[in-house]
Design a protein around this motif. Structure first.
Motif, PDB file in Angstrom:
ATOM      1  N   SER A  91       0.987  -1.570   0.308  1.00  0.00           N
ATOM      2  CA  SER A  91       0.018   0.136  -0.208  1.00  0.00           C
ATOM      3  C   SER A  91       1.035   1.214   0.247  1.00  0.00           C
ATOM      4  CB  SER A  91      -0.864  -0.295   1.307  1.00  0.00           C
ATOM      5  OG  SER A  91      -0.186  -0.290   2.716  1.00  0.00           O
ATOM      6  N   GLU A  92       0.054   1.979  -0.083  1.00  0.00           N
ATOM      7  CA  GLU A  92       0.811   3.599  -0.055  1.00  0.00           C
ATOM      8  C   GLU A  92       0.927   4.056   0.861  1.00  0.00           C
ATOM      9  OE1 GLU A  92       0.361   8.211  -1.023  1.00  0.00           O
ATOM     10  OE2 GLU A  92      -1.513   6.483  -2.036  1.00  0.00           O
ATOM     11  N   ALA A  93       0.529   3.424   2.355  1.00  0.00           N
ATOM     12  CA  ALA A  93       0.834   4.239   3.189  1.00  0.00           C
ATOM     13  C   ALA A  93       1.773   3.064   3.738  1.00  0.00           C
ATOM     14  CB  ALA A  93      -0.395   3.821   4.897  1.00  0.00           C
ATOM     15  N   LEU A  94       2.479   1.725   2.968  1.00  0.00           N
ATOM     16  CA  LEU A  94       3.324   0.708   3.468  1.00  0.00           C
ATOM     17  C   LEU A  94       4.730   2.065   3.416  1.00  0.00           C
ATOM     18  CD1 LEU A  94       5.532  -1.257   4.692  1.00  0.00           C
ATOM     19  CD2 LEU A  94       4.741  -2.502   2.128  1.00  0.00           C
ATOM     20  N   MET A  95       4.223   2.357   1.844  1.00  0.00           N
ATOM     21  CA  MET A  95       5.315   2.782   0.977  1.00  0.00           C
ATOM     22  C   MET A  95       6.027   4.217   1.891  1.00  0.00           C
ATOM     23  SD  MET A  95       6.517   1.401  -0.736  1.00  0.00           S
ATOM     24  CE  MET A  95       5.637  -0.444  -1.231  1.00  0.00           C
ATOM     25  N   LEU A  96       5.300   4.862   2.424  1.00  0.00           N
ATOM     26  CA  LEU A  96       5.194   6.725   3.108  1.00  0.00           C
ATOM     27  C   LEU A  96       6.084   6.037   3.911  1.00  0.00           C
ATOM     28  CD1 LEU A  96       2.279   8.711   2.188  1.00  0.00           C
ATOM     29  CD2 LEU A  96       4.194   8.275   1.423  1.00  0.00           C
ATOM     30  N   GLN A  97       6.117   4.829   4.644  1.00  0.00           N
ATOM     31  CA  GLN A  97       5.848   4.635   6.229  1.00  0.00           C
ATOM     32  C   GLN A  97       7.873   4.110   6.090  1.00  0.00           C
ATOM     33  OE1 GLN A  97       4.170   1.182   7.727  1.00  0.00           O
ATOM     34  NE2 GLN A  97       5.759   1.204   9.344  1.00  0.00           N
ATOM     35  N   GLN A  98       7.970   3.344   5.007  1.00  0.00           N
ATOM     36  CA  GLN A  98       9.531   2.897   4.916  1.00  0.00           C
ATOM     37  C   GLN A  98      10.208   4.017   4.171  1.00  0.00           C
ATOM     38  OE1 GLN A  98      10.851   0.425   5.390  1.00  0.00           O
ATOM     39  NE2 GLN A  98       8.391  -0.817   6.690  1.00  0.00           N
ATOM     40  N   GLY A  99       9.810   5.576   3.896  1.00  0.00           N
ATOM     41  CA  GLY A  99      10.673   6.481   3.389  1.00  0.00           C
ATOM     42  C   GLY A  99      11.431   6.666   1.748  1.00  0.00           C
TER      43      GLY A  99
ATOM     44  N   ASP B   9       9.535   7.521  -1.845  1.00  0.00           N
ATOM     45  CA  ASP B   9       9.175   8.748  -2.396  1.00  0.00           C
ATOM     46  C   ASP B   9       8.550   8.505  -3.937  1.00  0.00           C
ATOM     47  OD1 ASP B   9       8.966  11.736  -3.763  1.00  0.00           O
ATOM     48  OD2 ASP B   9      10.741  12.260  -4.341  1.00  0.00           O
ATOM     49  N   LEU B  10       7.051   8.728  -3.682  1.00  0.00           N
ATOM     50  CA  LEU B  10       5.835   8.673  -4.415  1.00  0.00           C
ATOM     51  C   LEU B  10       5.870   8.952  -5.741  1.00  0.00           C
ATOM     52  CD1 LEU B  10       3.443   6.934  -1.891  1.00  0.00           C
ATOM     53  CD2 LEU B  10       5.736   6.118  -3.124  1.00  0.00           C
ATOM     54  N   THR B  11       6.408  10.500  -5.685  1.00  0.00           N
ATOM     55  CA  THR B  11       6.277  11.580  -6.530  1.00  0.00           C
ATOM     56  C   THR B  11       6.207  11.307  -8.010  1.00  0.00           C
ATOM     57  OG1 THR B  11       8.375  12.431  -6.767  1.00  0.00           O
ATOM     58  CG2 THR B  11       6.727  13.389  -5.645  1.00  0.00           C
ATOM     59  N   GLY B  12       6.970  10.288  -8.893  1.00  0.00           N
ATOM     60  CA  GLY B  12       7.333   9.905 -10.341  1.00  0.00           C
ATOM     61  C   GLY B  12       6.076   9.300 -10.740  1.00  0.00           C
ATOM     62  N   LEU B  13       5.445   8.954  -9.742  1.00  0.00           N
ATOM     63  CA  LEU B  13       3.738   8.294 -10.378  1.00  0.00           C
ATOM     64  C   LEU B  13       3.273   8.856  -9.763  1.00  0.00           C
ATOM     65  CD1 LEU B  13       4.450   4.237 -10.902  1.00  0.00           C
ATOM     66  CD2 LEU B  13       4.663   6.703 -11.650  1.00  0.00           C
ATOM     67  N   ALA B  14       2.900  10.159  -9.016  1.00  0.00           N
ATOM     68  CA  ALA B  14       2.038  10.365  -7.924  1.00  0.00           C
ATOM     69  C   ALA B  14       0.634  10.827  -9.300  1.00  0.00           C
ATOM     70  CB  ALA B  14       2.103  11.933  -7.632  1.00  0.00           C
ATOM     71  N   ASP B  15       0.767  11.310 -10.392  1.00  0.00           N
ATOM     72  CA  ASP B  15      -0.570  11.043 -11.589  1.00  0.00           C
ATOM     73  C   ASP B  15      -0.856  10.043 -11.492  1.00  0.00           C
ATOM     74  OD1 ASP B  15      -0.161  14.241 -11.447  1.00  0.00           O
ATOM     75  OD2 ASP B  15       0.837  14.123 -13.669  1.00  0.00           O
TER      76      ASP B  15
ATOM     77  N   LEU C  56       2.212  -0.900  -4.382  1.00  0.00           N
ATOM     78  CA  LEU C  56       3.362  -0.740  -5.152  1.00  0.00           C
ATOM     79  C   LEU C  56       4.459  -0.937  -4.942  1.00  0.00           C
ATOM     80  CD1 LEU C  56       2.242   2.716  -3.611  1.00  0.00           C
ATOM     81  CD2 LEU C  56       2.345   2.663  -5.824  1.00  0.00           C
ATOM     82  N   VAL C  57       5.788  -1.168  -5.689  1.00  0.00           N
ATOM     83  CA  VAL C  57       7.181  -1.796  -5.118  1.00  0.00           C
ATOM     84  C   VAL C  57       8.619  -0.861  -4.858  1.00  0.00           C
ATOM     85  CG1 VAL C  57       8.569  -3.587  -6.411  1.00  0.00           C
ATOM     86  CG2 VAL C  57       5.803  -3.671  -6.770  1.00  0.00           C
TER      87      VAL C  57
ATOM     88  N   ASP D 108      16.817   4.758   2.128  1.00  0.00           N
ATOM     89  CA  ASP D 108      15.820   3.788   2.251  1.00  0.00           C
ATOM     90  C   ASP D 108      15.159   3.863   0.682  1.00  0.00           C
ATOM     91  OD1 ASP D 108      15.256   5.556   4.102  1.00  0.00           O
ATOM     92  OD2 ASP D 108      14.601   7.289   3.066  1.00  0.00           O
ATOM     93  N   PRO D 109      14.503   3.555   0.572  1.00  0.00           N
ATOM     94  CA  PRO D 109      13.591   2.513   0.055  1.00  0.00           C
ATOM     95  C   PRO D 109      13.228   3.251  -1.772  1.00  0.00           C
ATOM     96  CG  PRO D 109      12.655   1.154   1.332  1.00  0.00           C
ATOM     97  CD  PRO D 109      13.323   2.380   1.464  1.00  0.00           C
ATOM     98  N   MET D 110      13.839   2.823  -2.765  1.00  0.00           N
ATOM     99  CA  MET D 110      13.049   3.312  -4.427  1.00  0.00           C
ATOM    100  C   MET D 110      12.105   2.951  -4.641  1.00  0.00           C
ATOM    101  SD  MET D 110      16.098   4.120  -7.733  1.00  0.00           S
ATOM    102  CE  MET D 110      15.373   2.800  -8.369  1.00  0.00           C
ATOM    103  N   LEU D 111      11.659   3.966  -4.958  1.00  0.00           N
ATOM    104  CA  LEU D 111      10.356   3.019  -6.046  1.00  0.00           C
ATOM    105  C   LEU D 111      10.045   2.627  -7.353  1.00  0.00           C
ATOM    106  CD1 LEU D 111       6.988   3.702  -5.899  1.00  0.00           C
ATOM    107  CD2 LEU D 111       6.760   4.892  -6.831  1.00  0.00           C
ATOM    108  N   LEU D 112       9.757   1.357  -7.454  1.00  0.00           N
ATOM    109  CA  LEU D 112      10.212   0.736  -8.848  1.00  0.00           C
ATOM    110  C   LEU D 112       8.887   1.227 -10.274  1.00  0.00           C
ATOM    111  CD1 LEU D 112      12.007  -2.668  -7.450  1.00  0.00           C
ATOM    112  CD2 LEU D 112      12.972  -0.263  -8.313  1.00  0.00           C
ATOM    113  N   GLY D 113       7.938   1.169  -8.910  1.00  0.00           N
ATOM    114  CA  GLY D 113       6.654   1.353  -9.966  1.00  0.00           C
ATOM    115  C   GLY D 113       5.238   1.015  -8.989  1.00  0.00           C
ATOM    116  N   ALA D 114       4.166   0.134  -9.428  1.00  0.00           N
ATOM    117  CA  ALA D 114       3.079   0.208  -8.785  1.00  0.00           C
ATOM    118  C   ALA D 114       2.556  -0.887 -10.306  1.00  0.00           C
ATOM    119  CB  ALA D 114       2.233   1.769  -9.412  1.00  0.00           C
TER     120      ALA D 114
END
Length: 176
Positions: free
Chosen positions: A121-129, A131-137, A151-152, A160-166
């Motif tokens: 979830s988005e909450a998990l990602m935010l808890q892990q630090g 950054d989701l701005t790359g896919l915000a839209d 989210l992955v 901090d973990p880096m967003l790979l995608g959704a």
């Protein structure tokens, strides 16, 4: 009860519990959204490695997708099987109500180079630090469409973990 009948014109919204009653009850992957700078094959290889250790319905959808089935009757775009086989997962465990975590190791990596992965979830990602701005839209659009979003993210060394995608999931409505 006549009061119920009289109240009907005032009803503006009717909500249904959909899973299994209005839908097939079998979610499928509808879209793969790699984050900027991440290729689709890498996102899927990491996701399949971790989800292959889970029995969650969304994990099942990911594995079906990787095998060529989208869940909506269309053929999925398969990705190279060797990419999946080369990524090894370890220490995979569910995070209750939020997702799943584990570590992945790539071919030729040393024993101490397994990288933490978080899927959920988005909450998990935010808890892990993350950054989701790359896919915000895209995430906002998916939420507005009512799709389930997974989210992955993956971390390297002490970062901090880096967003790979959704991955976006939806269930298929029952016919009729």
């Amino acid at each position: 009860d006549a009061g119920v009948i009289e109240a009907l014109p005032a009803i503006r919204t009717v909500a249904f519990e959909q899973t299994g009653s209005l839908t097939e009850g079998r979610p499928g992957v509808r879209e793969i959204l790699p984050a900027p700078g991440i290729d689709r094959e890498s996102l899927l290889a990491v996701t399949v490695a971790i989800e292959g250790e889970s029995n969650h319905p969304l994990a099942d959808a990911v594995l079906r997708y990787a095998e060529g089935e989208t869940g909506n009757g269309d053929a999925a775009v398969r990705f190279p099987t060797p990419a999946v086989l080369q990524v090894e997962a370890e220490a995979v465990r569910p995070i209750e109500g939020a997702g799943i975590e584990g570590r992945v190791r790539f071919p030729g990596s040393a024993d101490d180079e397994a990288m933490p992965v978080f899927i959920g979830s988005e909450a998990l990602m935010l808890q892990q630090g993350v950054d989701l701005t790359g896919l915000a839209d895209e995430l906002e659009l998916a939420r507005n469409e009512g799709w389930t979003v997974s989210l992955v993210a993956m971390a390297r060394a002490d970062s901090d973990p880096m967003l790979l995608g959704a991955l976006l999931f939806a269930d298929t409505p029952r016919p009729g």
